[in-house]
Write a protein that holds these residues in place. Structure first.
Motif, PDB file in Angstrom:
ATOM      1  N   CYS A 118      38.105  43.721  40.854  1.00 53.55           N
ATOM      2  CA  CYS A 118      39.047  43.640  42.002  1.00 53.55           C
ATOM      3  C   CYS A 118      38.028  44.087  43.133  1.00 53.55           C
ATOM      4  CB  CYS A 118      39.986  44.875  42.044  1.00 53.55           C
ATOM      5  SG  CYS A 118      40.787  45.074  43.451  1.00 53.55           S
ATOM      6  N   ASN A 119      38.381  43.336  44.348  1.00 53.82           N
ATOM      7  CA  ASN A 119      37.620  43.703  45.870  1.00 53.82           C
ATOM      8  C   ASN A 119      38.724  43.611  46.800  1.00 53.82           C
ATOM      9  OD1 ASN A 119      34.680  43.057  44.917  1.00 53.82           O
ATOM     10  ND2 ASN A 119      35.727  41.342  43.726  1.00 53.82           N
ATOM     11  N   ASN A 120      39.756  44.150  46.470  1.00 54.89           N
ATOM     12  CA  ASN A 120      40.776  44.480  47.419  1.00 54.89           C
ATOM     13  C   ASN A 120      40.152  45.776  48.183  1.00 54.89           C
ATOM     14  OD1 ASN A 120      42.700  45.596  49.005  1.00 54.89           O
ATOM     15  ND2 ASN A 120      44.285  44.921  47.647  1.00 54.89           N
ATOM     16  N   PRO A 121      39.725  45.788  49.714  1.00 51.11           N
ATOM     17  CA  PRO A 121      39.394  47.096  50.224  1.00 51.11           C
ATOM     18  C   PRO A 121      40.181  48.323  50.084  1.00 51.11           C
ATOM     19  CG  PRO A 121      39.052  45.109  51.422  1.00 51.11           C
ATOM     20  CD  PRO A 121      40.005  44.461  50.430  1.00 51.11           C
ATOM     21  N   LYS A 122      41.511  48.034  50.049  1.00 53.10           N
ATOM     22  CA  LYS A 122      42.410  49.055  50.007  1.00 53.10           C
ATOM     23  C   LYS A 122      42.452  49.647  48.495  1.00 53.10           C
ATOM     24  CE  LYS A 122      45.415  47.634  53.535  1.00 53.10           C
ATOM     25  NZ  LYS A 122      47.033  47.699  54.178  1.00 53.10           N
ATOM     26  N   HIS A 123      41.963  49.226  47.583  1.00 56.08           N
ATOM     27  CA  HIS A 123      41.505  49.670  46.452  1.00 56.08           C
ATOM     28  C   HIS A 123      40.279  50.249  46.170  1.00 56.08           C
ATOM     29  CE1 HIS A 123      44.854  46.839  44.236  1.00 56.08           C
ATOM     30  NE2 HIS A 123      45.383  47.489  45.479  1.00 56.08           N
ATOM     31  N   LEU A 124      39.521  50.461  46.956  1.00 57.71           N
ATOM     32  CA  LEU A 124      38.208  50.910  46.997  1.00 57.71           C
ATOM     33  C   LEU A 124      37.918  52.330  47.686  1.00 57.71           C
ATOM     34  CD1 LEU A 124      36.234  47.524  47.505  1.00 57.71           C
ATOM     35  CD2 LEU A 124      36.895  48.451  45.259  1.00 57.71           C
ATOM     36  N   PHE A 125      37.017  53.105  47.237  1.00 60.75           N
ATOM     37  CA  PHE A 125      36.893  54.315  47.787  1.00 60.75           C
ATOM     38  C   PHE A 125      35.464  54.855  47.414  1.00 60.75           C
ATOM     39  CE2 PHE A 125      38.928  55.554  43.877  1.00 60.75           C
ATOM     40  CZ  PHE A 125      38.366  56.776  43.412  1.00 60.75           C
ATOM     41  N   LEU A 126      35.217  55.835  48.538  1.00 59.92           N
ATOM     42  CA  LEU A 126      33.708  56.337  48.174  1.00 59.92           C
ATOM     43  C   LEU A 126      34.067  57.559  47.141  1.00 59.92           C
ATOM     44  CD1 LEU A 126      32.151  57.044  51.616  1.00 59.92           C
ATOM     45  CD2 LEU A 126      31.178  55.620  49.906  1.00 59.92           C
ATOM     46  N   GLY A 127      33.105  57.695  46.488  1.00 60.93           N
ATOM     47  CA  GLY A 127      32.873  58.965  45.485  1.00 60.93           C
ATOM     48  C   GLY A 127      31.521  59.218  44.754  1.00 60.93           C
ATOM     49  N   THR A 128      31.230  60.247  44.325  1.00 60.98           N
ATOM     50  CA  THR A 128      29.867  60.809  43.767  1.00 60.98           C
ATOM     51  C   THR A 128      30.248  59.955  42.093  1.00 60.98           C
ATOM     52  OG1 THR A 128      30.992  62.466  42.401  1.00 60.98           O
ATOM     53  CG2 THR A 128      29.993  62.979  44.836  1.00 60.98           C
TER      54      THR A 128
END
Length: 91
Positions: free
Chosen positions: A73-83
């Motif tokens: 998946c590359n939907n920007p709404k499914h991506l988030f920053l994390g450690t």
């Protein structure tokens, strides 16, 4: 990260659907089933490219996590920053 010379080269290989659905990569995959593409002779993970094209630079040491747990998946709404730790917990 180096951004692609032509961002449309990234978007044309992503199967875009509705905002809530996964947008799966249709190109080359790495051994972990993540999309990858070559920019200036170096391989980059597509979800990281998409994140930067959409939201800006990724802070050093941060991961790009998938809310949907779909490596394609590359939907920007499914991506988030994390450690790294947060990414392992989120899996």
């Amino acid at each position: 990260m180096t951004k692609p010379n032509k961002p449309e080269d990234v978007w044309k290989r992503i199967n875009k659907k509705s905002d809530s659905e996964c947008w799966n990569w249709k190109g080359q995959l790495d051994s972990y089933n993540y999309g990858q593409m070559k920019i200036n002779g170096k391989l980059y993970l597509v979800h990281r490219i998409v994140y930067e094209l959409t939201y800006g630079e990724i802070p050093k040491g941060m991961c790009i996590c998938h809310k949907c747990d779909n490596s394609l998946c590359n939907n920007p709404k499914h991506l988030f920053l994390g450690t790294h730790h947060e990414n392992m917990i989120d899996k």
